[in-house]
Design an enzyme around this catalytic site. Structure first.
Site, PDB file in Angstrom:
ATOM      1  N   ASP A  67       0.535  -1.518  -0.065  1.00 47.31           N
ATOM      2  CA  ASP A  67       0.184  -0.390   0.045  1.00 47.31           C
ATOM      3  C   ASP A  67       0.769   1.500   0.062  1.00 47.31           C
ATOM      4  O   ASP A  67       1.708   1.088   0.493  1.00 47.31           O
ATOM      5  CB  ASP A  67      -1.327   0.149   1.373  1.00 47.31           C
ATOM      6  CG  ASP A  67      -0.114  -0.332   2.319  1.00 47.31           C
ATOM      7  OD1 ASP A  67       0.667  -0.287   2.365  1.00 47.31           O
ATOM      8  OD2 ASP A  67      -0.856  -0.735   3.812  1.00 47.31           O
ATOM      9  N   ASN A 135      -7.506  -2.037  14.698  1.00 48.56           N
ATOM     10  CA  ASN A 135      -9.067  -2.769  14.489  1.00 48.56           C
ATOM     11  C   ASN A 135      -8.363  -3.779  13.025  1.00 48.56           C
ATOM     12  O   ASN A 135     -10.128  -3.899  12.669  1.00 48.56           O
ATOM     13  CB  ASN A 135      -9.463  -1.315  13.397  1.00 48.56           C
ATOM     14  CG  ASN A 135      -8.601  -1.265  11.907  1.00 48.56           C
ATOM     15  OD1 ASN A 135      -7.966  -2.173  11.789  1.00 48.56           O
ATOM     16  ND2 ASN A 135      -8.992  -0.005  11.317  1.00 48.56           N
ATOM     17  N   HIS A 137      -7.059  -4.523  11.381  1.00 53.06           N
ATOM     18  CA  HIS A 137      -7.088  -4.207   9.008  1.00 53.06           C
ATOM     19  C   HIS A 137      -5.650  -5.065   8.507  1.00 53.06           C
ATOM     20  O   HIS A 137      -4.591  -5.580   9.645  1.00 53.06           O
ATOM     21  CB  HIS A 137      -6.821  -2.146   8.220  1.00 53.06           C
ATOM     22  CG  HIS A 137      -5.815  -2.091   8.901  1.00 53.06           C
ATOM     23  ND1 HIS A 137      -5.598  -0.363   9.367  1.00 53.06           N
ATOM     24  CD2 HIS A 137      -4.191  -1.978   9.161  1.00 53.06           C
ATOM     25  CE1 HIS A 137      -4.532  -0.216   9.527  1.00 53.06           C
ATOM     26  NE2 HIS A 137      -3.383  -0.897   9.425  1.00 53.06           N
ATOM     27  N   GLU A 142      -9.412  -1.680   5.702  1.00 56.99           N
ATOM     28  CA  GLU A 142     -10.552  -1.051   7.121  1.00 56.99           C
ATOM     29  C   GLU A 142     -11.544  -2.018   7.108  1.00 56.99           C
ATOM     30  O   GLU A 142     -11.991  -2.971   5.926  1.00 56.99           O
ATOM     31  CB  GLU A 142     -10.334  -0.224   6.396  1.00 56.99           C
ATOM     32  CG  GLU A 142      -8.734   1.484   6.684  1.00 56.99           C
ATOM     33  CD  GLU A 142      -8.286   1.535   7.642  1.00 56.99           C
ATOM     34  OE1 GLU A 142      -8.040   0.989   8.947  1.00 56.99           O
ATOM     35  OE2 GLU A 142      -7.496   2.121   7.908  1.00 56.99           O
TER      36      GLU A 142
HETATM   37  C1  GLP Z   1      -0.580   0.229   8.751  1.00 55.92           C
HETATM   38  C2  GLP Z   1       0.033  -0.202   7.530  1.00 55.92           C
HETATM   39  C3  GLP Z   1      -0.703  -2.088   7.244  1.00 55.92           C
HETATM   40  C4  GLP Z   1       0.707  -2.170   9.084  1.00 55.92           C
HETATM   41  C5  GLP Z   1      -0.580  -1.675   9.795  1.00 55.92           C
HETATM   42  C6  GLP Z   1       0.028  -1.850  11.728  1.00 55.92           C
HETATM   43  O1  GLP Z   1      -0.866   1.773   8.432  1.00 55.92           O
HETATM   44  N1  GLP Z   1      -1.031   0.099   6.945  1.00 55.92           N
HETATM   45  O2  GLP Z   1       0.090  -2.459   6.089  1.00 55.92           O
HETATM   46  O3  GLP Z   1       0.570  -3.959   9.171  1.00 55.92           O
HETATM   47  O4  GLP Z   1      -0.803  -0.260   9.889  1.00 55.92           O
HETATM   48  O5  GLP Z   1       0.853  -1.194  11.990  1.00 55.92           O
HETATM   49  P1  GLP Z   1       2.543  -0.918  13.190  1.00 55.92           P
HETATM   50  O6  GLP Z   1       3.123  -2.130  11.968  1.00 55.92           O
HETATM   51  O7  GLP Z   1       3.345   0.231  12.895  1.00 55.92           O
HETATM   52  O8  GLP Z   1       1.742  -1.152  14.146  1.00 55.92           O
END
Ligand code: GLP
Length: 242
Positions: A67, A135, A137, A142
């Site tokens: 992404d 959440n 995702h 989402e």
């Molecule tokens: C982000 C990304 C995800 C990631 C998630 C968790 O916003 N788009 O791919 O897995 O949120 O992030 P973190 O590893 O910083 O907790």
């Protein structure tokens, strides 16, 4: 789902790196699906060290990131283009033309999504790395996202924007939109490796593994995939029955 519970972040990162290195050694032309966020930073550090000490080469590997934010440039310190260059691509011998992230040019987002889907069809992912949002995702799919989506433009959940505000100066600076691989792209991967650390992820991990499969918790779809490994620390695992 194969679950590996680790003592701490270092151990989750090292175990994940061992799996990625094993994949590349077994098939040097592997297609890797890559994630961003704070969770895989340790993994990228181990992989970079493994390259530097001659354990592994990424010269024939191909990568596709999940992404990218919309509304910030590729050289913005919080863009995922910048993140990947800084934490991984610049540290290993991967060829730039073999790395792919969804572009975020707002004049042609639909075409970019179509092109990304076409590239993914030509280059099926052997091993997809995933983090998970608090959440539930995955990528930027989402809660409420249809499981049938391929790469698409999404509005970020308020919880996600709050979670990610720590990387930006303030909540207002967190982009409101992103382009992300869809659940359908992710589910086509041969193998999936999901990483999670910290108590903030405990509810999402519990729901993903033991809750119903529902679009309200996107990661729960992974219950339907035949080859998923979850590497989590004790904090993220604390609501999971063993
Ligand atoms: C982000 C990304 C995800 C990631 C998630 C968790 O916003 N788009 O791919 O897995 O949120 O992030 P973190 O590893 O910083 O907790």
């Amino acid at each position: 789902m194969n679950v590996i519970t680790c003592e701490n972040y270092q151990e989750t990162s090292r175990k994940a790196a061992d799996i990625v290195i094993g994949q590349i050694k077994q098939k040097p032309t592997s297609v890797l699906g890559l994630a961003t966020g704070s969770t895989p930073l340790g993994l990228y550090e181990y992989l970079s060290k493994a390259y530097q000490n001659g354990t592994v080469s990424f010269s024939d590997a191909i990568t596709f990131n999940l992404d990218e934010y919309i509304g910030i440039s590729h050289d913005h310190p919080q863009s995922y283009h910048y993140y990947m260059d800084r934490h991984f691509f610049s540290k290993v011998d991967i060829r730039e033309e073999n790395t792919h992230l969804p572009d975020n040019d707002e004049d042609r987002l639909d075409a970019i999504a179509d092109e990304y889907n076409a590239l993914l069809k030509e280059n099926p992912i052997d091993l997809q790395i995933l983090g998970i949002g608090s959440n539930g995702h995955i990528g930027f799919n989402e809660p409420g996202t249809p499981f049938g989506n391929e790469t698409f433009i999404t509005c970020l959940d308020e919880q996600t924007r709050k979670d990610n505000a720590r990387f930006f100066g303030s909540l207002e600076e967190v982009p409101k939109k992103a382009i992300t691989m869809g659940i359908k792209n992710i589910m086509r991967s041969e193998r999936i490796l999901l990483l999670a650390n910290g108590k903030e992820k405990a509810d999402a991990i519990h729901g993903m593994m033991h809750g119903e499969v529902t679009e309200d918790l996107p990661a729960s779809v992974l219950q339907l995939h035949p080859d998923v490994t979850i590497i989590i620390d004790k904090q993220a695992a604390k609501k999971v029955s063993s």
